[in-house]
Scaffold this active site. Structure first.
Site, short mmCIF file in Angstrom:
data_model
loop_
_atom_site.label_atom_id
_atom_site.label_comp_id
_atom_site.label_asym_id
_atom_site.label_seq_id
_atom_site.Cartn_x
_atom_site.Cartn_y
_atom_site.Cartn_z
N HIS A 255 -6.38 20.69 -0.38
CA HIS A 255 -5.84 21.64 -1.36
C HIS A 255 -6.99 22.40 -1.99
O HIS A 255 -8.06 21.84 -2.22
CB HIS A 255 -5.05 20.91 -2.45
N GLU A 311 2.87 19.23 -0.02
CA GLU A 311 3.75 19.50 1.12
C GLU A 311 4.10 18.24 1.91
O GLU A 311 5.13 18.19 2.57
CB GLU A 311 3.09 20.52 2.07
N1 ACO Z 1 -7.07 18.64 8.17
C1 ACO Z 1 -8.30 18.62 8.72
N2 ACO Z 1 -9.37 19.27 8.20
C2 ACO Z 1 -9.15 19.98 7.08
C3 ACO Z 1 -7.89 20.05 6.44
C4 ACO Z 1 -6.84 19.33 7.03
N3 ACO Z 1 -5.61 19.33 6.49
N4 ACO Z 1 -7.98 20.82 5.35
C5 ACO Z 1 -9.25 21.24 5.29
N5 ACO Z 1 -9.96 20.73 6.34
C6 ACO Z 1 -11.38 20.94 6.60
C7 ACO Z 1 -11.66 22.31 7.20
O1 ACO Z 1 -11.60 22.26 8.59
C8 ACO Z 1 -13.06 22.57 6.69
O2 ACO Z 1 -13.94 21.81 7.46
P1 ACO Z 1 -15.37 22.42 7.92
O3 ACO Z 1 -16.05 22.84 6.66
O4 ACO Z 1 -16.00 21.30 8.64
O5 ACO Z 1 -15.04 23.60 8.77
C9 ACO Z 1 -13.04 21.95 5.30
O6 ACO Z 1 -12.07 20.92 5.35
C10 ACO Z 1 -12.70 22.93 4.18
O7 ACO Z 1 -11.55 23.67 4.57
P2 ACO Z 1 -11.12 25.04 3.88
O8 ACO Z 1 -10.14 25.70 4.79
O9 ACO Z 1 -12.30 25.80 3.43
O10 ACO Z 1 -10.38 24.54 2.59
P3 ACO Z 1 -9.40 25.41 1.71
O11 ACO Z 1 -9.55 24.94 0.32
O12 ACO Z 1 -9.56 26.85 1.95
O13 ACO Z 1 -8.00 25.01 2.35
C11 ACO Z 1 -5.81 24.32 2.74
C12 ACO Z 1 -6.92 24.47 1.69
C13 ACO Z 1 -5.45 25.70 3.32
C14 ACO Z 1 -4.59 23.74 2.05
C15 ACO Z 1 -6.30 23.39 3.87
O14 ACO Z 1 -6.66 22.14 3.32
C16 ACO Z 1 -5.28 23.22 4.99
O15 ACO Z 1 -5.24 24.03 5.91
N6 ACO Z 1 -4.44 22.13 4.95
C17 ACO Z 1 -3.43 21.92 5.95
C18 ACO Z 1 -2.21 22.80 5.71
C19 ACO Z 1 -1.46 22.40 4.45
O16 ACO Z 1 -1.20 21.21 4.18
N7 ACO Z 1 -1.07 23.43 3.64
C20 ACO Z 1 -0.32 23.24 2.38
C21 ACO Z 1 -1.22 23.36 1.19
S1 ACO Z 1 -0.43 22.95 -0.30
C22 ACO Z 1 0.10 24.44 -0.93
O17 ACO Z 1 -0.44 25.46 -0.71
C23 ACO Z 1 1.30 24.48 -1.81
#
Ligand code: ACO
Length: 374
Positions: A255, A311
């Protein structure tokens, strides 16, 4: 004037709000001062709406008046039903159908009164989602019932059957838990629209458009797909590891603002316990997957603090309540619309046109070339 770039407006504070506060380090969410863990499982959705609109809980008479007001605004005009029927027949996704229906929300009363428009949109969205779903099944829409509360009536319109009280409580806890969450993308969108002194119907329509994107409101359906896949493969730890090895993201984890477990995950998993029968192993599977996923995410993404987000248990809870997965995002909108409406009113109360700047990185010093010379 600073030219520092802030992509995604991360950490930018652009307004004041009394509607919700988030502590991402401690994992706390308060709705108008109430801990979400205290408010969501105890309140009716109408009480939460009143709280957001008035900054206090209603007394019995005020609550009865609000319930009656909402119940009287649930019907949609025939033209909106026509749009929903056409969207269903075209196979449009539920969020696209809801956005179209919301846009028709001003039919007959353009920009009447922001407060009234906010309540009108809260009342109308469940009817639109349920009607779309019925049309998708080749059935007639079920007319709303004035004697049922907001959440119960939504379930009734989806199924045409008297809703189970445990399911109503589960759904209502969900709607309350997601009603507001700071300056998320859809809320910010709604506030930006009314900051131009446009109307609340336009703001809610735009907010639905923002929520539609997979980075915002689109994850709970894929969470359920992932859980089904993990269950069918038979070895949760091995399947989750395979996904991480393949560089996939685990749906329902991570998140932007929480470094710890999303406080709504606890509220929703607690609510899920109230709706799952003892002989349905799905909730136990989800708990097992959560434990394994959090451990493996720490192993594969050290230092990233990837914990369970809202979620994950949204998917589990709404499945238990009997909401079809195609309607998870629209049900999110049914909950969040009270927050959008309240934010519009808050913005209008102390308005300042939202107008950030961009850093120009395009070509300079070009001179016009007539068409024949190009
Ligand atoms: N699974 C695996 N790796 C992940 C996940 C995940 N769910 N979430 C983040 N990471 C990793 C990324 O690959 C990245 O790794 P790296 O630096 O080695 O490349 C690192 O963690 C940071 O990721 P970002 O995308 O920069 O984090 P951000 O804060 O932008 O993303 C998000 C948040 C979009 C929710 C992300 O965690 C994600 O895609 N989660 C899965 C989808 C999801 O559950 N979405 C619902 C969110 S809740 C809501 O919005 C109401």
């Amino acid at each position: 004037m600073s030219d520092a770039l802030n992509r995604g407006l991360e950490d930018a504070v652009v307004a004041e709000t009394r509607l919700s506060s988030i502590d991402g380090e401690r994992g706390e969410l308060r709705i108008a001062g109430y801990d979400v863990a205290d408010l969501a499982p105890n309140a009716t959705y109408e009480e939460v709406l009143f709280l957001l609109l008035n900054d206090r809980l209603p007394d019995a008479d005020e609550l009865a008046a609000l319930r009656e007001d909402l119940a009287g605004r649930r019907d949609l005009p025939d033209e909106t039903h026509g749009v929903l029927r056409a969207a269903a027949e075209e196979g449009e996704p539920a969020m696209a159908a809801l956005r179209m229906a919301a846009a028709a929300g001003s039919l007959g009363h353009e920009g009447e009164d922001p407060d009234l428009d906010a309540r009108r949109m809260v009342a109308a969205l469940p009817t639109a989602v349920a009607a779309y779903w019925r049309y998708r099944q080749g059935e007639d829409a079920v007319a709303p019932r004035e004697d049922l509360r907001h959440a119960a009536n939504y379930l009734y319109m989806l199924t045409g059957e008297e809703p189970d009280p445990a399911d109503v409580r589960g759904l209502e806890t969900y709607l309350n838990a997601v009603v507001d969450h700071g300056f998320n993308a859809s809320t910010f969108t709604a506030r930006t629209v009314v900051s131009t002194e446009s109307d609340v119907v336009s703001a809610v329509t735009a907010a639905i458009g923002a929520l539609k994107g997979p980075l915002h409101g689109g994850a709970p359906g894929p969470v359920l797909d992932m859980l089904d896949e993990i269950r069918d493969a038979g070895d949760p730890a091995a399947t989750i590891r395979e996904k991480l090895e393949a560089g996939e993201r685990l749906m329902g984890f991570g998140h932007r603002v929480y470094d710890v477990r999303d406080p709504r995950a606890a509220v929703l998993s607690g609510a899920a316990e109230g709706v799952y029968d003892a002989d349905d192993p799905f909730l136990d599977l989800a708990t097992e997957v959560e434990d394994i996923a959090v451990d493996l995410l720490a192993e594969y993404k050290p230092g990233r603090n990837l914990e369970t987000n809202v979620e994950f248990y949204t998917a589990v809870l709404l499945r238990g309540v009997g909401i079809p997965r195609e309607l998870f995002s629209t049900t999110f909108a049914v909950g969040r619309v009270a927050g959008w409406g309240a934010h519009c009113l808050e913005q209008l109360d102390d308005n300042r046109l939202v107008r950030p700047r961009a850093r120009y990185v395009g070509a300079t010093d070009r001179e016009w070339t007539p068409l024949d010379d190009r």
